[in-house]
Every structure is written in structure tokens, then in C-alpha cells.
Design an enzyme around this catalytic site. Structure first.
Site, PDB file in Angstrom:
ATOM      1  N   SER A 273     -23.872 -18.488 -27.148  1.00  0.00           N
ATOM      2  CA  SER A 273     -23.571 -17.131 -27.181  1.00  0.00           C
ATOM      3  C   SER A 273     -22.593 -16.827 -27.935  1.00  0.00           C
ATOM      4  CB  SER A 273     -23.365 -16.511 -25.924  1.00  0.00           C
ATOM      5  OG  SER A 273     -23.457 -14.888 -25.982  1.00  0.00           O
ATOM      6  N   ASP A 375     -34.680 -12.461 -26.363  1.00  0.00           N
ATOM      7  CA  ASP A 375     -33.231 -12.274 -26.236  1.00  0.00           C
ATOM      8  C   ASP A 375     -32.931 -10.864 -26.725  1.00  0.00           C
ATOM      9  OD1 ASP A 375     -30.467 -12.237 -26.272  1.00  0.00           O
ATOM     10  OD2 ASP A 375     -30.467 -14.495 -26.728  1.00  0.00           O
ATOM     11  N   HIS A 407     -31.879 -14.084 -22.756  1.00  0.00           N
ATOM     12  CA  HIS A 407     -30.284 -14.636 -23.435  1.00  0.00           C
ATOM     13  C   HIS A 407     -30.051 -15.786 -22.525  1.00  0.00           C
ATOM     14  CE1 HIS A 407     -26.717 -14.418 -25.872  1.00  0.00           C
ATOM     15  NE2 HIS A 407     -26.128 -14.456 -24.657  1.00  0.00           N
TER      16      HIS A 407
END
Length: 479
Positions: A273, A375, A407
Site C-alpha cells: 500500500s 481493490d 486491498h
């Protein structure tokens, strides 16, 4: 004519006869004094003090016993004296240890108070940036529900993190706040092992090295050492501080990991991320320094065997509006990225399109980008577009997409299940190569950390997913 005065001094156990001139014997015109011990012609083993007076001096010397009459050099008395001295030293040592312990406790309490103050001050500063709006309140509540549903897994991972002898927590790699990393070592260190330097995510605001403990535990069970690198978050630091911290952490791993059993020739860089974005920026900045023959940090891009990016964003000129719609408001994001210019400077995909940086990109190691097609926090198109841009400038790059994964599926939910974990299997294959099939067979069997129904409920309330539709399980939003 000189006179001699003999003064007996009691000393029943005197040593053999010897003569000791007094300190005053070297001074002329002053009374000379000598000490005689145990003369055989003197009875009772007494010692005498001979005082010699000059003829023209009438000296009156006040004599005092050299040793107390009560003092005796008998073996029993001496043993008692030694024991008494030992007891005194023991009491003094215990008092010293107690005082040091109290002082150490005071220092720990001082550090805890200082850390609490810093966290509180930064929290209020962050709240001023975020405001207390409806969207943030809803997302914080959703995050709380999400964490509660995964609490069985968090408890088990947390116990491993704090109690396992394989985890080395809080190793200092720099002189700035939060310049720390955690090492996840192996039970059997039979030769140098491959290493993954991992930069955790957290939206540039809530990142922390312990977030990588589940990945560290799993990879260490399959013969891979993991180093989870911490870094300053916003508002304690902005993006340039985060990239600098990550670069220093990578430098520590490259130069020191051999001391912990790691193989310096098999170091892999990975980020998840926001951590994927930070790690990519650190890698690109290092390559640009090396290509321009500038003074670089104490590590080289050539020391990184491959880079793995998980659910990262790489072109913020396209993503800034998307993040705004998800609650990471444009004003906050620009503050993190140091203004409009920072969006371009810290967008790896934009940097790759700059002809000036072409030579730098030729130095990059192979790059593999992992992303879930469901995601909604950072759309998978971000990884696909960046991989295509890298290939266009000659970098070995690929994008592996996992159908229907969100995600957090790749990083949390699926690792907490028992069964096939596609991303973990891909990592094993890329790192261990020909030995990838034998490693899982020799590792500790995985166990389920969270019941399936709780994982599904956590997925449904996760603030990282899209809840604009009534059925988030089966829908994949195109971007």
C-alpha cells in the site's frame, strides 16, 4: 650521653623481628623513633618502642598504641573481620543495584511519558487536518468493527510478536524518531538465508512496523528472514522524510543483515500500500543518485535482487481525486506530498516517463507488482499502468493480478485462512526458485487464525472496500 626509653606495645602475634624507622627519622634535630618487633630477648613476644633523645633536647613524647589493644590477628578474628567486610560489600552492592533499578525505571517512565506526549500532540495535529466530518467518523467506526472481527488472529500474531525468541524488535537503524526495524529470524540458521526488507502501509498516516508481523511470521517459517522497516508518519514527517527513513532502513539491511544470518546477495525489497509507494520512491531515488554519480547512501540498487510491490499507487496525478473521494482529502494529501510539485516528484510512473531519468531506470532490479482486482482503496490499474511504463523504458517488470481480492485480502484475510494463498506461493517461487516445492513441506503447518464467518463479516464492513453497492462480495468495480 644519650638515653633510651623502652616502651612496650602489646602485640601477641607479631611477625618475625624487623626494624621500621619512623617517618621522622630523616629529619635532623628531631627525636628518632624505631619500632622493634618480637626480639627473642624480650619476654611475652612484646614489641618495644625505642626513643632516642639528643643530649641538648628534652623531648616529651606522648606515645599511643599503634594498634588497638582489642584488635587481634588471630585466625578467628580475621575470618570474622573478612565476613563482616563481605557483608558490607554485599549490602552496598544490593543498594547500588536497587538504585540503578530505580533509576532505570525512572528513565523508562520518562521515555513512556515523552512518547505519550508526542503521540497525543500528533493526534491533535492530525485531527486538525482531517476535521471531524461524517465520512471520517463512519470510516473510523468501520475500522473498529473490522479490527474486532479479526481480533482472534491479532491476538495470536501479537503473542508471537512479543514473546517469540525469533523476533528482534526495535533495532535502531538511524537517529530520527521511529528509525527502528523488526527482524523475524529463523529457528534453524543453517547457512545464509534470503531476506525481505518490508516497508509497511498505513495511508502515510498510521503505518507501523508491527503491521508486518503476520507476513514476517509466515515468511520466517519458509526459510526467509524478514526486516519490517518503520518510518515517520504524517504529520510527524512528510513524504521526503518517509522516503529518507526507508532508504536508511534498506541501507541497514544491506550492510548489517549478514550479522543476523542473512545472505547479502539475496536481498529483496517489498512494500505494501503506502509502503509500496515509499519503497519504490526510495529505490528510484537511489538509482537516480547512482546514475548521476552523485554522493549516494551506503547501499546500492545492485544489492537488491528484486522488488515486490503489493497494492501500491504509483501515479498520484491520477489518484489524488480518487483518494479524495475515499476520504483522504486533497488538502491533506497535498500536505503529505509537500504540495502540487510533490505529486509529480513522488509519482514513480511520472518519473519513469522523464527522459532525464532513463539511465537511472536501467539500473533497477526486476520488479513484480501484486494487486487484487477488487481493490477499491488503490485500484489495480495503478499497478498495471506502472508495469507497462517500466517495460517501455527497458525494466524487467510484471503485474500479477488476483481476481476478486480486495486491498486487505492479500495481506490480512487470506493469510489468516488455512489453504491456498496464491500470493504467498508466488513469493516462495520467486525467492526460493528451484527449492520452492520442498520448502513448504519442511515448514511448520499453517493453522487457521480466524473462523471463516468472521473473515467474511470483516470483509463486508472493511473501510478499505467499496460499500456503495449492497453486495460487495461478488462485484468487481472497474476503474
Amino acid at each position: 650521653m644519650q638515653s633510651h626509653n623502652l616502651l612496650p606495645i602489646s602485640n601477641p602475634s607479631s611477625p618475625p623481628s624487623m626494624i621500621i624507622p619512623s617517618a621522622s627519622s630523616s629529619l635532623s634535630g628531631i627525636t628518632n623513633t624505631m619500632l622493634f618487633r618480637s626480639d627473642p630477648h624480650i619476654t611475652s613476644s612484646s614489641t618495644i618502642l625505642l626513643v632516642q633523645d639528643d643530649d641538648d633536647v628534652d623531648s616529651k613524647i606522648e606515645t599511643k598504641p599503634l594498634l588497638s589493644r582489642a584488635f587481634s590477628y588471630t585466625s578467628s578474628s580475621f575470618s570474622s573481620f573478612v565476613k563482616q567486610q563481605q557483608r558490607r560489600r554485599s549490602i552496598a552492592s544490593e543498594s547500588s543495584l536497587l538504585s540503578r533499578g530505580v533509576e532505570g525505571c525512572r528513565q523508562d517512565m520518562g521515555r513512556a511519558a515523552s512518547d505519550t506526549y508526542i503521540v497525543t500532540r500528533l493526534s491533535f495535529a492530525l485531527l486538525r487536518y482531517l476535521g471531524v466530518g461524517y465520512r471520517w467518523i463512519v470510516r473510523f467506526l468501520a475500522l473498529g468493527c473490522y479490527a474486532m472481527l479479526l481480533i482472534p488472529g491479532f491476538i495470536q500474531v501479537g503473542y508471537y510478536y512479543f514473546h517469540s525468541s525469533q523476533v528482534r524488535r526495535g533495532i535502531v537503524y538511524g537517529d530520527q524518531p521511529r528509525n527502528r526495524l523488526d527482524l523475524y529470524l529463523l529457528k534453524n540458521m543453517n547457512g545464509p538465508k534470503p531476506v525481505v526488507a518490508f516497508v509497511t502501509g498505513g495511508a502515510w498516516i498510521i503505518g507501523y512496523k508491527a503491521w508486518g508481523s503476520l507476513l514476517g511470521q509466515q515468511l520466517s517459517e519458509i526459510d526467509i528472514i524478514v526486516a519490517c522497516i518503520d518510518y515517520r508518519n504524517f504529520p510527524q514527517g512528510t513524504i521526503s522524510d518517509m522516503v529518507k527513513d526507508a532508504s536508511q532502513g534498506i541501507s541497514f539491511v544491506c550492510n548489517k543483515i549478514a550479522e543476523y544470518g542473512g545472505d547479502p546477495n539475496r536481498i529483496y525489497l517489498m512494500g505494501q500500500s503506502a509502503g509500496a509507494h515509499i519503497a519504490t520512491c526510495a529505490l528510484l531515488e537511489q538509482a537516480i543518485k547512482e546514475a548521476g554519480a552523485e554522493q549516494r547512501d551506503s547501499w546500492s540498487v545492485s544489492q537488491i535482487k528484486a522488488y515486490f510491490g503489493l497494492s501500491g499507487g504509483y501515479n498520484f496525478l491520477k489518484l489524488v481525486d480518487h483518494f479524495h473521494s475515499r476520504g483522504l482529502y486533497r488538502s491533506i494529501f497535498l500536505s503529505i506530498m509537500e504540495g502540487e510539485q510533490g505529486l509529480r516528484r513522488y509519482s514513480p510512473e511520472v518519473m519513469a516517463q522523464d527522459p532525464i531519468a532513463k539511465n537511472a531506470f536501467s539500473l533497477l532490479p526486476p520488479i513484480v507488482l501484486f494487486h487484487g482486482t477488487a481493490d477499491y482503496s488503490t485500484p489495480c490499474d495503478s499497478s498495471k499502468s506502472f508495469a507497462d511504463t517500466l517495460k517501455a523504458v527497458g525494466v524487467t517488470a510484471e503485474c500479477d493480478l488476483y481476481d476478486g481480492k480486495t486491498h486487505t485480502d492479500l495481506f490480512l484475510q487470506y493469510p489468516m485462512r488455512v489453504g491456498i494463498d496464491d500470493m504467498l506461493d508466488d513469493l516462495i517461487t520467486m525467492i526460493h526458485g528451484d527449492n520452492s516445492e520442498t520448502i513448504p513441506a519442511n515448514s511448520t503447518p499453517r493453522k487457521r487464525l480466524v473462523p471463516e464467518f468472521m473473515l467474511k463479516m470483516a470483509r463486508s464492513v472493511s473501510p478499505f472496500n467499496d460499500h456503495s453497492t449492497p453486495c460487495p462480495f461478488n462485484l468487481i468495480k472497474s476503474f
